[in-house]
Design a protein around this motif. Structure first.
Motif, short mmCIF file in Angstrom:
data_model
loop_
_atom_site.label_atom_id
_atom_site.label_comp_id
_atom_site.label_asym_id
_atom_site.label_seq_id
_atom_site.Cartn_x
_atom_site.Cartn_y
_atom_site.Cartn_z
N ARG A 111 55.24 -66.13 -23.94
CA ARG A 111 55.95 -64.83 -23.71
C ARG A 111 55.43 -64.28 -22.31
O ARG A 111 56.19 -63.93 -21.16
N VAL A 112 54.18 -64.28 -22.06
CA VAL A 112 53.36 -63.58 -21.08
C VAL A 112 53.51 -64.42 -19.70
O VAL A 112 53.88 -64.20 -18.61
N PHE A 113 53.40 -65.70 -19.91
CA PHE A 113 53.46 -66.84 -18.73
C PHE A 113 54.80 -66.72 -18.21
O PHE A 113 55.09 -67.17 -17.11
N ALA A 114 55.98 -66.59 -18.98
CA ALA A 114 57.05 -66.47 -18.53
C ALA A 114 57.51 -65.48 -17.62
O ALA A 114 58.19 -65.57 -16.67
N VAL A 115 57.04 -64.44 -18.21
CA VAL A 115 57.19 -63.21 -17.10
C VAL A 115 56.53 -63.44 -15.76
O VAL A 115 56.86 -63.30 -14.65
N VAL A 116 55.15 -63.98 -15.88
CA VAL A 116 54.49 -64.26 -14.67
C VAL A 116 55.06 -65.22 -13.61
O VAL A 116 55.28 -65.06 -12.43
N ASN A 117 55.79 -66.53 -14.30
CA ASN A 117 56.56 -67.18 -13.57
C ASN A 117 57.81 -66.60 -12.92
O ASN A 117 57.82 -66.95 -11.64
N ARG A 177 62.50 -52.30 -18.90
CA ARG A 177 61.29 -52.94 -19.28
C ARG A 177 60.03 -52.62 -18.49
O ARG A 177 59.10 -52.19 -18.93
N LEU A 178 60.26 -52.61 -17.17
CA LEU A 178 59.19 -52.32 -16.31
C LEU A 178 58.72 -50.78 -16.54
O LEU A 178 57.44 -50.44 -16.75
N VAL A 179 60.05 -49.84 -16.55
CA VAL A 179 59.61 -48.64 -16.72
C VAL A 179 58.58 -48.28 -18.20
O VAL A 179 57.65 -47.70 -18.26
N ALA A 180 59.15 -49.12 -19.34
CA ALA A 180 58.82 -48.92 -20.46
C ALA A 180 57.34 -49.45 -20.62
O ALA A 180 56.27 -49.02 -21.49
N ALA A 181 56.79 -50.42 -19.54
CA ALA A 181 55.69 -50.77 -19.58
C ALA A 181 54.56 -49.95 -18.71
O ALA A 181 53.47 -50.29 -18.33
N GLY A 182 55.18 -49.00 -18.04
CA GLY A 182 54.65 -48.30 -17.11
C GLY A 182 54.33 -48.83 -15.79
O GLY A 182 53.23 -48.52 -15.06
N ILE A 183 55.33 -49.69 -15.29
CA ILE A 183 55.30 -50.35 -13.97
C ILE A 183 56.29 -49.87 -13.24
O ILE A 183 57.56 -49.57 -13.62
N ASP A 233 47.82 -56.39 -12.55
CA ASP A 233 46.82 -57.37 -12.92
C ASP A 233 47.36 -57.91 -14.22
O ASP A 233 48.65 -57.67 -14.58
N ALA A 234 46.53 -58.62 -14.92
CA ALA A 234 46.84 -59.51 -16.01
C ALA A 234 47.50 -58.64 -17.38
O ALA A 234 48.41 -58.92 -18.04
N ALA A 235 46.63 -57.44 -17.15
CA ALA A 235 46.90 -56.56 -18.40
C ALA A 235 48.45 -55.97 -18.23
O ALA A 235 49.24 -55.73 -19.09
N ALA A 236 48.94 -55.70 -17.12
CA ALA A 236 50.30 -55.16 -16.72
C ALA A 236 50.95 -56.44 -17.16
O ALA A 236 52.45 -55.88 -17.74
N TYR A 237 51.10 -57.57 -17.02
CA TYR A 237 51.90 -58.52 -17.32
C TYR A 237 52.13 -58.61 -18.80
O TYR A 237 52.99 -58.96 -19.59
N VAL A 238 50.90 -58.44 -19.44
CA VAL A 238 50.81 -58.53 -20.93
C VAL A 238 51.78 -57.42 -21.56
O VAL A 238 52.63 -57.63 -22.44
N ARG A 239 51.69 -56.21 -21.17
CA ARG A 239 52.25 -55.03 -21.41
C ARG A 239 53.88 -55.25 -21.16
O ARG A 239 54.71 -55.07 -22.21
#
Length: 304
Positions: free
Chosen positions: A238-244, A271-277, A287-293
């Motif tokens: 799931r995380v790697f799909a977002v990163v890609n 989703r970005l707003v929900a993750a605080g981005i 950073d990696a933590a943001a992609y995980v969120r």
């Protein structure tokens, strides 16, 4: 000059392997009819000081089971055998794999039982293929597949606590890059999903045969002692799909770049707003933590 350290458990002298130099490397290659191929990313290290430095920088010791990928003619293998409990060498080339145990027996007879050679593709090797669970990865990785191999091994071998790998300098820079750097990208984030990443030195071209056309660098990865997020396969995908998706169109804002991944620009923004981005941010700022969120935010209308 100090006396060689003695293994208290077995009485084996350490530092006694006869390491390979330029003459020995070329002689072995000629004996085997080996012509280094670009396809397999083969460039053989022939400098003893370089392999000793790699082993020292890796920080491995008598309690470690080291996984070495692409041992080639055995330059690094012999240096590792001096200081670790055992070396599991994964070699895809059947000719090289068949010769390595003989090289170890000839040049380090007291230590030869520390080596196990596994003839396999490192991109496909799994824990069941190895005789023991490796604690460290130390390798001169084939440059054409370095990042996929590194990520595969950290994904499939949770026993790996650390890695010290030699890769193309440009790849080393990308792996160690931090958010905001123009070369920060997919390898940077994915490596940091598993642990802390840092540049660990440079390696000159002249220590290789044949001499490569690119510079080389060392990268160290230390797995998080306490993972800050789940690292199971489903969560990782799931995380790697977002990163890609974020870096596929890195010049675009995340709202636009993640539209296809999320289903629409509006859903990406939600989703970005929900993750605080900030939806107007770009992928290289997270950073990696943001992609995980972000990966953990559930879709508005889950399918299935």
């Amino acid at each position: 000059m100090t006396s060689p350290e003695v293994d208290p458990a077995e009485g084996n002298p350490r530092g006694q392997a006869a390491l390979l130099g330029p003459i020995e490397v070329r002689a072995l290659a000629e004996e085997l009819g080996v012509r280094p191929t670009k396809q397999l990313g083969q460039n053989f290290v022939h400098d003893a000081n370089t392999v000793r430095r790699i082993v020292t920088t890796a920080g491995v010791g008598r309690d470690d089971v080291v996984l070495e990928v692409g041992p080639g003619l055995g330059s690094l293998t012999l240096a590792l055998m001096d200081v670790v409990a055992s070396v599991i060498a994964v070699e895809i080339d059947p000719v090289l794999a068949a010769r390595l145990p003989t090289t170890a027996a000839e040049r380090a007879p007291e230590l030869a039982d520390r080596l196990t050679v596994v003839g396999a593709d490192a991109m496909k090797v799994m824990p069941a293929d190895l005789p023991a669970a490796p604690t460290a990865l130390v390798a001169n990785l084939p440059y054409n597949v370095a990042v996929p191999v590194l990520l595969h091994l950290f994904s499939e071998f949770p026993s790996l606590r650390t890695a010290l790998v030699m890769v193309q300098a440009e790849v080393a820079d990308r792996l160690a890059a931090v958010p905001g750097n123009k070369i920060y990208g997919v390898p940077s984030v994915k490596a940091r999903f598993f642990g802390e990443v840092r540049r660990a030195g440079a390696v000159g071209r002249q220590v290789f045969w044949p001499v490569p056309k690119v510079e080389s660098g060392l990268v160290r990865v230390d797995r998080y002692a306490e993972p800050p997020w789940p690292i199971d396969e489903e969560h990782r995908h799931r995380v790697f799909a977002v990163v890609n998706a974020a870096f596929a169109q890195r010049r675009k804002t995340l709202r636009a770049a993640l539209a296809t991944w999320a289903g629409s620009p509006a859903e990406a923004e939600r989703r970005l707003v929900a993750a605080g981005i900030d939806p107007s941010a770009r992928g290289e700022t997270l950073d990696a933590a943001a992609y995980v969120r972000l990966a953990e935010v559930e879709p508005l209308d889950p399918i299935g």
